[in-house]
Design a protein around this motif. Sequence first.
Motif, PDB file in Angstrom:
ATOM      1  N   ILE A  46       0.831  -1.202   0.000  1.00 10.35           N
ATOM      2  CA  ILE A  46       0.000   0.000   0.000  1.00 10.35           C
ATOM      3  C   ILE A  46       0.864   1.250   0.000  1.00 10.35           C
ATOM      4  N   CYS A  47       0.244   2.332  -0.460  1.00 14.43           N
ATOM      5  CA  CYS A  47       0.935   3.617  -0.517  1.00 14.43           C
ATOM      6  C   CYS A  47      -0.094   4.717  -0.265  1.00 14.43           C
ATOM      7  N   VAL A  48       0.312   5.698   0.523  1.00 11.42           N
ATOM      8  CA  VAL A  48      -0.503   6.886   0.762  1.00 11.42           C
ATOM      9  C   VAL A  48       0.395   8.092   0.549  1.00 11.42           C
ATOM     10  N   ILE A  49      -0.099   9.069  -0.187  1.00 10.85           N
ATOM     11  CA  ILE A  49       0.649  10.300  -0.428  1.00 10.85           C
ATOM     12  C   ILE A  49      -0.137  11.462   0.156  1.00 10.85           C
ATOM     13  N   ALA A  50       0.502  12.147   1.107  1.00  9.69           N
ATOM     14  CA  ALA A  50      -0.044  13.351   1.738  1.00  9.69           C
ATOM     15  C   ALA A  50      -1.436  13.125   2.329  1.00  9.69           C
ATOM     16  N   GLY A  51      -1.746  11.900   2.691  1.00 14.63           N
ATOM     17  CA  GLY A  51      -3.043  11.597   3.268  1.00 14.63           C
ATOM     18  C   GLY A  51      -4.202  11.812   2.316  1.00 14.63           C
ATOM     19  N   GLU A  52      -3.892  11.990   1.023  1.00 13.99           N
ATOM     20  CA  GLU A  52      -4.921  12.331   0.029  1.00 13.99           C
ATOM     21  C   GLU A  52      -4.982  11.407  -1.176  1.00 13.99           C
ATOM     22  N   GLN A  53      -3.888  10.718  -1.460  1.00 13.17           N
ATOM     23  CA  GLN A  53      -3.853   9.788  -2.593  1.00 13.17           C
ATOM     24  C   GLN A  53      -3.565   8.402  -2.041  1.00 13.17           C
ATOM     25  N   PHE A  54      -4.308   7.402  -2.552  1.00 10.44           N
ATOM     26  CA  PHE A  54      -4.275   6.066  -1.978  1.00 10.44           C
ATOM     27  C   PHE A  54      -4.046   5.038  -3.079  1.00 10.44           C
ATOM     28  N   PHE A  55      -3.136   4.110  -2.818  1.00 13.16           N
ATOM     29  CA  PHE A  55      -2.743   3.135  -3.835  1.00 13.16           C
ATOM     30  C   PHE A  55      -2.610   1.742  -3.229  1.00 13.16           C
ATOM     31  N   VAL A  56      -2.902   0.728  -4.043  1.00  9.33           N
ATOM     32  CA  VAL A  56      -2.612  -0.654  -3.687  1.00  9.33           C
ATOM     33  C   VAL A  56      -1.843  -1.285  -4.840  1.00  9.33           C
ATOM     34  N   ARG A  57      -0.994  -2.247  -4.473  1.00  8.60           N
ATOM     35  CA  ARG A  57      -0.245  -2.982  -5.490  1.00  8.60           C
ATOM     36  C   ARG A  57      -1.036  -4.223  -5.865  1.00  8.60           C
ATOM     37  N   GLY A  58      -1.008  -4.549  -7.145  1.00 10.49           N
ATOM     38  CA  GLY A  58      -1.687  -5.741  -7.626  1.00 10.49           C
ATOM     39  C   GLY A  58      -0.984  -6.272  -8.861  1.00 10.49           C
ATOM     40  N   LEU A  59      -1.592  -7.280  -9.460  1.00 11.73           N
ATOM     41  CA  LEU A  59      -0.979  -7.953 -10.610  1.00 11.73           C
ATOM     42  C   LEU A  59      -1.845  -7.817 -11.859  1.00 11.73           C
ATOM     43  N   ILE A  60      -1.221  -7.357 -12.918  1.00 14.76           N
ATOM     44  CA  ILE A  60      -1.819  -7.420 -14.248  1.00 14.76           C
ATOM     45  C   ILE A  60      -1.296  -8.714 -14.847  1.00 14.76           C
ATOM     46  N   GLU A  61      -2.189  -9.631 -15.140  1.00 11.72           N
ATOM     47  CA  GLU A  61      -1.780 -10.939 -15.628  1.00 11.72           C
ATOM     48  C   GLU A  61      -2.091 -11.081 -17.111  1.00 11.72           C
ATOM     49  N   LEU A  62      -1.093 -11.546 -17.847  1.00 12.29           N
ATOM     50  CA  LEU A  62      -1.241 -11.788 -19.283  1.00 12.29           C
ATOM     51  C   LEU A  62      -1.015 -13.279 -19.528  1.00 12.29           C
ATOM     52  N   PRO A  63      -2.035 -13.997 -19.972  1.00  8.84           N
ATOM     53  CA  PRO A  63      -1.819 -15.415 -20.251  1.00  8.84           C
ATOM     54  C   PRO A  63      -0.869 -15.603 -21.434  1.00  8.84           C
ATOM     55  N   VAL A  64       0.063 -16.524 -21.286  1.00  5.10           N
ATOM     56  CA  VAL A  64       0.990 -16.862 -22.371  1.00  5.10           C
ATOM     57  C   VAL A  64       0.428 -18.132 -22.991  1.00  5.10           C
ATOM     58  N   TRP A  65      -0.321 -17.955 -24.069  1.00  6.21           N
ATOM     59  CA  TRP A  65      -1.138 -19.049 -24.558  1.00  6.21           C
ATOM     60  C   TRP A  65      -0.375 -20.200 -25.179  1.00  6.21           C
ATOM     61  N   ASP A  66       0.861 -20.007 -25.647  1.00  2.00           N
ATOM     62  CA  ASP A  66       1.568 -21.144 -26.240  1.00  2.00           C
ATOM     63  C   ASP A  66       2.427 -21.913 -25.236  1.00  2.00           C
ATOM     64  N   THR A  67       2.499 -21.447 -23.963  1.00  2.94           N
ATOM     65  CA  THR A  67       3.249 -22.185 -22.951  1.00  2.94           C
ATOM     66  C   THR A  67       2.399 -22.524 -21.725  1.00  2.94           C
ATOM     67  N   GLY A  68       1.258 -21.860 -21.576  1.00  3.88           N
ATOM     68  CA  GLY A  68       0.426 -22.066 -20.400  1.00  3.88           C
ATOM     69  C   GLY A  68       0.869 -21.264 -19.186  1.00  3.88           C
ATOM     70  N   ASP A  69       1.925 -20.445 -19.330  1.00  2.00           N
ATOM     71  CA  ASP A  69       2.402 -19.599 -18.243  1.00  2.00           C
ATOM     72  C   ASP A  69       1.526 -18.365 -18.098  1.00  2.00           C
ATOM     73  N   ILE A  70       1.764 -17.635 -17.030  1.00  2.00           N
ATOM     74  CA  ILE A  70       1.140 -16.335 -16.825  1.00  2.00           C
ATOM     75  C   ILE A  70       2.265 -15.327 -16.664  1.00  2.00           C
ATOM     76  N   PHE A  71       2.260 -14.298 -17.488  1.00  2.00           N
ATOM     77  CA  PHE A  71       3.211 -13.191 -17.369  1.00  2.00           C
ATOM     78  C   PHE A  71       2.541 -12.112 -16.526  1.00  2.00           C
ATOM     79  N   THR A  72       3.266 -11.541 -15.571  1.00  2.00           N
ATOM     80  CA  THR A  72       2.651 -10.534 -14.704  1.00  2.00           C
ATOM     81  C   THR A  72       3.453  -9.246 -14.650  1.00  2.00           C
ATOM     82  N   TYR A  73       2.700  -8.169 -14.557  1.00  2.00           N
ATOM     83  CA  TYR A  73       3.241  -6.862 -14.200  1.00  2.00           C
ATOM     84  C   TYR A  73       2.706  -6.577 -12.799  1.00  2.00           C
ATOM     85  N   SER A  74       3.587  -6.392 -11.836  1.00  2.00           N
ATOM     86  CA  SER A  74       3.188  -6.013 -10.484  1.00  2.00           C
ATOM     87  C   SER A  74       3.203  -4.486 -10.432  1.00  2.00           C
TER      88      SER A  74
END
Length: 167
Positions: A46-74
């Motif tokens: 989590i992140c808070v900036i100046a008590g006014e902006q609020f953020f959470v970290r999560g995963l953008i998942e991209l399926p890799v269809w020819d290997t069955g893996d999942i590529f992620t951007y955190s």
Amino acid sequence: MSTEQFACGTCGALHDGPPLSFAAPAPDYWQPEMAGQEGCLLDADICVIAGEQFFVRGLIELPVWDTGDIFTYSMWVSLSRPSFTRAVDVWEQPGRETEPPYFGWLSNIIAGYEPSTLNLRTNVHTRAVGQLPYIELEPTGHPLAVEQLAGITRARVEEIASFHLHR
């Protein structure tokens, strides 16, 4: 990291991998000098900036269809104060995955995508305790949103890795 190797499209060398994830250490709005300032907090999830902006970290998942893996951007997503408060309230609560998604704005520029990924519309889906939320991009024609919906190939993973390893 995989024990496999791939030929880098940027430098031509063999690299281990390709890596199946890349992460941003903070929202792009965070500045190092904010650490320790009143109303500012940055931890692993989590992140808070100046008590006014609020953020959470999560995963953008991209399926890799020819290997069955999942590529992620955190990455980081900004949430409204009520959504952030609710997310924090249930952060360690079993069953939190039944929460409705929270609307948010992607708060990182992921290099290599045009137009910019900053401020793409998202829904943040809470998962079981101990798992990062899933970031669902609004289905649009943006290249990242298309990749999330349609999936990518291992060749695209190697292209992303080559780009990010040499930035």
